[in-house]
Motif scaffolding. Sequence first.
Motif, PDB file in Angstrom:
ATOM      1  N   LEU A 196      -0.535   4.958  -1.542  1.00 51.63           N
ATOM      2  CA  LEU A 196      -0.701   6.135  -0.696  1.00 51.63           C
ATOM      3  C   LEU A 196      -2.166   6.257  -0.292  1.00 51.63           C
ATOM      4  N   ARG A 255       1.898  15.473  -1.504  1.00 54.66           N
ATOM      5  CA  ARG A 255       1.746  15.332  -2.959  1.00 54.66           C
ATOM      6  C   ARG A 255       2.386  16.512  -3.675  1.00 54.66           C
ATOM      7  N   ALA A 260       5.005  10.780  -4.705  1.00 50.01           N
ATOM      8  CA  ALA A 260       4.860   9.625  -5.602  1.00 50.01           C
ATOM      9  C   ALA A 260       5.965   9.567  -6.657  1.00 50.01           C
ATOM     10  N   ASP A 316      -2.103   5.882  -5.767  1.00 47.60           N
ATOM     11  CA  ASP A 316      -2.570   6.874  -4.782  1.00 47.60           C
ATOM     12  C   ASP A 316      -4.082   6.803  -4.707  1.00 47.60           C
TER      13      ASP A 316
END
Length: 324
Positions: free
Chosen positions: A20, A42, A47, A59
């Motif tokens: 990410l 988020r 994730a 990330d």
Amino acid sequence: MTMEHASHTVAATGQIQATLIGLPTDVGASRLGAAMGPDALRVAQLAPALQRLGVAVQDLGNLAGPPNPRGERDAQGMRNLAECLAWNRIAHDTVLQLLQQKRLPILLGGDHTLATGSISAVARHCRATGKRLRVLWLDAHSDCNTPESSPTGNLHGMPVSSLCGRGPKSLAALSGAVPALPASAFCQIGLRSVDGSEKSMIRELGLEVYDMRAIDELGMREVMRRALAGVNGPQNSDVHLHLSFDVDFLDPDIAPGTGTPVRGGPNYREAQLCMEMIADTGRLASLDIVELNPALDLRNQTAELVVDLVQSLFGQSTLMRDAP
Ligand SMILES: NC(=[NH2+])NCCC[C@H](N)C(=O)O
Ligand SMILES: [Mn+2]
Ligand SMILES: [Mn+2]
């Protein structure tokens, strides 16, 4: 239905390694707020949702870039070109590096100008590795204005023309070749707001477009079958599939959190089918999620919907088991 994933995104373990990349900018958009998009995704647990599907997720957080000013149109007709270019260089360099590491980059925008940087990197990578590039562009808009034709001067309305070598020179050159990719690599789906000048550009470039009328008449299934014709099957195993997902593709009734909403978009089921059929190809190798504007959203529902759709994009299905 195929269950394998594209080999270039899969490490020796067979697991997709996704990264990410938060790019908090709305410098190319008409309204402020898309800069908060990465964090809203988020908060909506992007994730963990991917991890539940067996994807390994890293990330990078939100990368630092220039400020996001509200500039006036310059002599060429563009707002904030310098800042926009700087953000796109960051997008390009980061995505390219991740592709070289055989990772699957997921760019969290940010406004849609960022696709210029990410797709330039993908195009450069495909040139170097001999992959064939296909770009699916899910959007209410065709984003193929030029500085001269744009009614607004907002650069998020110009990434497609830039990538096809028609937009602002500095943005068009990011991939190291102009055009970055042939217009025939693009397939646009969901269009319902196209400026007069863009209609000419679509014809001039010969862009493959499935507007909302095509979706109404053919159905999402047939539209996606056509869009993925050169992607599916063993004879197309050399294809790198990039998805550029503008959140305003979705109907504003289900996705209000975006800066330039247009009514009459795909509904929840149509959007799910679209994502599921992309997942079935096993060729998705890079992704942009752009134009999510939490300032305009209702209790983060648009971000949550996007996470739901991204799960389908990475293979979640009603009947097939999730990864262990
Ligand atoms: N990525 C987007 N949301 N683009 C909207 C573009 C709107 C309009 N066509 C313009 O050029 O300003
Ligand atoms: Mn759009
Ligand atoms: Mn767009």
